[in-house]
Design an enzyme around this catalytic site. Structure first.
Site, mmCIF file in Angstrom:
data_model
loop_
_atom_site.group_PDB
_atom_site.id
_atom_site.type_symbol
_atom_site.label_atom_id
_atom_site.label_comp_id
_atom_site.label_asym_id
_atom_site.label_seq_id
_atom_site.Cartn_x
_atom_site.Cartn_y
_atom_site.Cartn_z
ATOM 1 N N GLN A 44 0.791 -1.225 0.000
ATOM 2 C CA GLN A 44 0.000 0.000 0.000
ATOM 3 C C GLN A 44 0.831 1.288 0.000
ATOM 4 O O GLN A 44 0.358 2.305 -0.518
ATOM 5 C CB GLN A 44 -0.967 -0.011 1.178
ATOM 6 C CG GLN A 44 -1.994 -1.128 1.078
ATOM 7 C CD GLN A 44 -2.994 -1.121 2.218
ATOM 8 O OE1 GLN A 44 -3.357 -0.082 2.744
ATOM 9 N NE2 GLN A 44 -3.440 -2.310 2.600
ATOM 10 N N CYS A 162 -0.355 5.309 7.904
ATOM 11 C CA CYS A 162 0.527 6.214 7.172
ATOM 12 C C CYS A 162 0.082 7.662 7.335
ATOM 13 O O CYS A 162 -0.493 8.265 6.428
ATOM 14 C CB CYS A 162 0.608 5.844 5.700
ATOM 15 S SG CYS A 162 1.970 6.681 4.854
ATOM 16 N N ASP A 294 -1.888 -2.099 12.517
ATOM 17 C CA ASP A 294 -2.838 -1.009 12.679
ATOM 18 C C ASP A 294 -3.918 -1.282 13.712
ATOM 19 O O ASP A 294 -4.525 -0.336 14.231
ATOM 20 C CB ASP A 294 -3.502 -0.705 11.336
ATOM 21 C CG ASP A 294 -2.510 -0.226 10.291
ATOM 22 O OD1 ASP A 294 -1.388 0.159 10.668
ATOM 23 O OD2 ASP A 294 -2.862 -0.253 9.091
ATOM 24 N N LYS A 302 1.119 4.403 12.766
ATOM 25 C CA LYS A 302 0.714 3.161 12.112
ATOM 26 C C LYS A 302 1.294 3.118 10.697
ATOM 27 O O LYS A 302 0.673 3.583 9.739
ATOM 28 C CB LYS A 302 -0.806 3.048 12.105
ATOM 29 C CG LYS A 302 -1.403 2.959 13.512
ATOM 30 C CD LYS A 302 -2.904 2.789 13.485
ATOM 31 C CE LYS A 302 -3.489 2.768 14.885
ATOM 32 N NZ LYS A 302 -3.049 1.631 15.700
ATOM 33 N N THR A 303 2.489 2.551 10.586
ATOM 34 C CA THR A 303 3.191 2.488 9.306
ATOM 35 C C THR A 303 3.726 1.079 9.073
ATOM 36 O O THR A 303 3.847 0.282 9.997
ATOM 37 C CB THR A 303 4.377 3.471 9.280
ATOM 38 O OG1 THR A 303 5.385 3.021 10.198
ATOM 39 C CG2 THR A 303 3.947 4.875 9.660
ATOM 40 N N ALA A 305 6.763 0.468 8.363
ATOM 41 C CA ALA A 305 8.049 0.393 9.052
ATOM 42 C C ALA A 305 7.859 -0.028 10.504
ATOM 43 O O ALA A 305 8.689 -0.750 11.067
ATOM 44 C CB ALA A 305 8.757 1.735 8.976
ATOM 45 N N CYS A 337 8.317 7.350 8.338
ATOM 46 C CA CYS A 337 7.396 7.931 7.366
ATOM 47 C C CYS A 337 8.209 8.532 6.227
ATOM 48 O O CYS A 337 8.800 9.599 6.386
ATOM 49 C CB CYS A 337 6.532 8.998 8.031
ATOM 50 S SG CYS A 337 5.240 9.638 6.954
#
Length: 394
Positions: A44, A162, A294, A302-303, A305, A337
């Site tokens: 995504q 993200c 998430d 919430k990523t 990574a 990010c």
């Protein structure tokens, strides 16, 4: 009563679920189940570049069967409930899967309907969102076609996946319009619920310069609350009053929350997310349950990574639990990010629970816009994802 039982059940076949499953298989666990209904697996983070006209949508998608680790049982159905007392996950066909240990990573829910007027107009009349695979190409179509008027980019309040994505696409669009010589004919608005452009001061200073460079008007402490598609107007709630922004292009990031079935479960905390210890990622009341990604309550960004750092912690602590040992691994809140600030530069924002920069690449200054970081975003991170992270090697 469960229709069948397994040693380890993982709910969610996204980056978190597949990464943990791969690590458990590599550790010798033989009875691992992944529950996920999707036949396609998406990378995504690439959708921002799809929306910016810098990557094809199809390059973000692969068959789910190609990423499920060998030896893992894939149940291609959706979870709709969980009972930690009977240790069962209910599926959408009414059947139930029992577990000894449970890993919850079903992702986050996109609440499109929370903004009146938004859902019916998505993909139409200049309204789009990079948060859906089918809509990201429409974002680029609208950006490319705009030569004058107003463009509005919005971010909701509350946790979202993200958190930098709402502004990344604004910068990509503005830089494209600059290249085309039409930026001075377009009023660009960025609607943010936060008091600053980014939560980490060092990166916020850089992004403030990006905003000034493009002449973007930022509406702080504000949020989109309604879309009037016929009139092409966006109603925005600000810190003191509501205002109306006219638009020719509207890019919306929807409000987000834990999946409804998670909210209803006994595993949810006050905010609806799976209530876990922020360091061990183990449930605070049910020690056989872990969560990451998430849907977890840990207060990190919430990523993807973050998932990359959480997956080895969950795998290690789950193995500890199975062996009767206390958890040995800790997650420090790391998140990253990759903020695209132009069509050729990126700012790599890395930080942890302390909200201070935690750069992971030695010898270079990542607290500034860099061309080499753009190549990392476009080519390096997707390769890392498909070839290492999903295989439990990174």
């Amino acid at each position: 009563m469960a229709d069948w039982r397994h040693r380890i059940v993982i709910v969610g076949g996204g980056s978190a679920g597949i990464s943990v499953a791969a690590r458990l298989r590599r550790a010798g666990q033989r009875d691992v189940v992944v529950i996920d209904p999707s036949g396609t697996h998406y990378y995504q983070p690439l959708w921002t570049l799809v929306g910016g006209g810098l990557a094809p949508a199809h390059s973000s998608a692969r068959p789910q069967a190609s990423v499920v680790p060998k030896g893992v049982t894939w149940v291609r159905q959706a979870a709709v409930g969980v009972d930690p007392d009977t240790r069962e996950v209910t599926l959408d066909d009414g059947s139930a899967v029992g577990y000894e240990y449970l890993v919850l990573c079903p992702g986050i829910q996109l609440d499109w309907g929370a903004i009146p007027g938004l859902e019916p107009t998505l993909g139409l009349a200049g309204v789009s969102s990079n948060y859906r695979y089918d809509l990201a190409p429409a974002t680029w179509r609208y950006i490319k076609g705009l030569r004058s008027g107003a463009a509005v980019f919005t971010m909701p309040s509350g946790p979202i996946k993200c958190g930098g994505a709402p502004q990344k696409i604004a910068y990509l669009a503005a830089d494209y319009w600059r290249e085309q010589g039409v930026l001075d004919k377009i009023d660009v608005h960025l609607v943010l619920p936060t008091p600053t452009v980014f939560g980490v001061r060092e990166f916020a200073r850089v992004l403030d310069g990006v905003v000034r460079r493009y002449g973007i008007r930022v509406h702080f402490r504000s949020e989109l609350v309604e879309v009037d598609a016929d009139a092409r107007k966006a109603r925005v709630a600000g810190p003191e009053a509501e205002s109306v922004l006219e638009y020719d292009l509207l890019h919306v990031v929807p409000p987000q929350s834990a999946p409804d079935w998670v909210k209803r479960s006994a595993l949810a905390g006050p905010d609806g997310y799976v209530e876990i210890d922020r360091h061990t990622l183990r449930h605070v009341r049910h020690p056989e349950v872990f969560a990451l990604g998430d849907a977890g309550s840990s207060p990190n960004s919430k990523t993807g990574a973050a998932v990359r750092k959480q997956a080895p912690v969950v795998a290690a602590n789950l193995l500890d639990a199975m062996a009767g040992r206390p958890p040995s691994a800790r997650y420090d809140g790391y998140a990253s990010c990759p903020l695209t600030t132009s069509r050729r530069t990126m700012l790599l924002a890395e930080f942890d629970y302390s909200m201070t920069p935690t750069p992971s690449i030695p010898f270079i200054d990542t607290i500034r816009e860099r061309r080499d970081m753009w190549y990392l975003k476009r080519y390096g991170l997707p390769a890392l994802y498909w070839n290492l992270m999903l295989r439990g090697r990174a």
